[in-house]
Scaffold this active site. Structure first.
Site, PDB file in Angstrom:
ATOM      1  N   TYR A 269      19.270  15.886  57.068  1.00  0.00           N
ATOM      2  CA  TYR A 269      19.712  17.182  57.588  1.00  0.00           C
ATOM      3  C   TYR A 269      19.282  17.366  59.039  1.00  0.00           C
ATOM      4  O   TYR A 269      20.076  17.743  59.904  1.00  0.00           O
ATOM      5  CB  TYR A 269      19.143  18.295  56.713  1.00  0.00           C
ATOM      6  CG  TYR A 269      19.717  19.657  56.999  1.00  0.00           C
ATOM      7  CD1 TYR A 269      20.974  20.009  56.519  1.00  0.00           C
ATOM      8  CD2 TYR A 269      19.005  20.606  57.733  1.00  0.00           C
ATOM      9  CE1 TYR A 269      21.504  21.255  56.771  1.00  0.00           C
ATOM     10  CE2 TYR A 269      19.522  21.845  57.990  1.00  0.00           C
ATOM     11  CZ  TYR A 269      20.778  22.177  57.506  1.00  0.00           C
ATOM     12  OH  TYR A 269      21.317  23.416  57.759  1.00  0.00           O
TER      13      TYR A 269
ATOM     14  N   SER B 130      21.158  24.152  63.211  1.00  0.00           N
ATOM     15  CA  SER B 130      20.133  24.626  62.284  1.00  0.00           C
ATOM     16  C   SER B 130      18.811  24.779  63.005  1.00  0.00           C
ATOM     17  O   SER B 130      18.571  24.134  64.034  1.00  0.00           O
ATOM     18  CB  SER B 130      19.960  23.627  61.132  1.00  0.00           C
ATOM     19  OG  SER B 130      18.838  23.937  60.336  1.00  0.00           O
TER      20      SER B 130
END
Length: 262
Positions: A158, A145
């Protein structure tokens, strides 16, 4: 047909990016093994792969469980005889909670999120990569990401999970390279979806403005002035998985429409 005749395993094959990956990889000639916790979702994705004229296998799997990860590898190799491509995309949803506001339940969700991303990716590689090593070739593509290199408030689960996968990929690229196995990352930014639209609407309401104004402001910060799609991300994965990327390992391809440069 960039993946003609290849056998691909996708972990975290959910209804969003995982489904798009499976279908596009099938269109590029791959037979596809899909793994995730939802048997119903996997069956639907397998049906779409077969509709593209390719073979499919659905293996319900909690990839963070060592026994289930080993079973996935054995099942895939047993059915198709080999595995050429592994795509690790498993990650549970983030809960957007500041660390100091976490109670015991939130702390447990944090642990589970990082375990699924980091330990789950490690387990998938540990059990599937030996089949690639035996063949002297293979490609592993890990979905990280934009957040793996820049965290912000409320998303520590995350960011930490994806950052772990990012550096794990570097280690594996170095370890597996002498055996002809490549390991790379694709790092999406925002991906166009109903979930993203809902978040923009919530921000618009909080700021007493319109969804269109929020979207215009956000895309203005992107060099391409648009939000990347699932297919944009999937195409980067397919290139890394293909023989066209034969000399690429330890690399990260950013797919964020110019929202974040590295």
């Amino acid at each position: 047909m960039m993946l003609d005749g290849k056998i691909a395993v996708i972990t975290g094959a959910g209804p969003g990016l995982g489904r798009t990956l499976a279908v596009l990889m099938a269109r590029e000639g791959a037979d596809v093994v899909v793994a995730a916790r939802s048997a119903e979702t996997l069956a639907a994705i397998a049906g779409q792969v077969e509709a593209e004229g390719r073979r499919a296998l659905a293996v319900p799997t909690d990839i963070s469980d060592p026994a289930q990860a080993a079973r996935l590898a054995e099942t895939a190799a047993g059915r198709f005889g080999r595995v050429d491509v592994l795509v690790n995309a498993a990650f549970p949803g983030s809960h957007r909670r500041d660390v100091l506001d976490m109670d015991d339940a939130h702390l447990e969700r944090w642990r589970r999120a990082v375990e699924t991303a980091a330990f789950g990716t490690l387990l998938a590689c540990r059990h599937i990569a030996p089949h690639m090593v035996a063949a002297g070739m293979g490609s592993i593509v890990n979905i990280t990401s934009m957040s793996s290199r820049g965290g912000y408030a409320g998303r520590s689960d995350y960011a930490a999970g994806k950052a772990a996968v990012h550096l794990l990929s570097h280690c594996l690229a170095d370890e597996l390279g002498p055996s002809g196995v490549r390991v790379n990352c694709v790092a999406p930014g925002w991906i166009a979806s109903d979930v993203l639209d809902d978040w923009m609407r919530a921000r618009a309401e909080a700021e007493n403005t319109t969804f269109e104004a929020i979207r215009a402001r956000d895309t203005a910060a992107m060099a391409l002035r648009r939000i990347a799609t699932e297919e944009d991300v999937a195409r980067a994965v397919i290139w890394l998985a293909s023989d066209q990327a034969a000399a690429t390992t330890g690399a990260t391809i950013d797919v964020n429409a110019g929202q974040y440069f590295t």
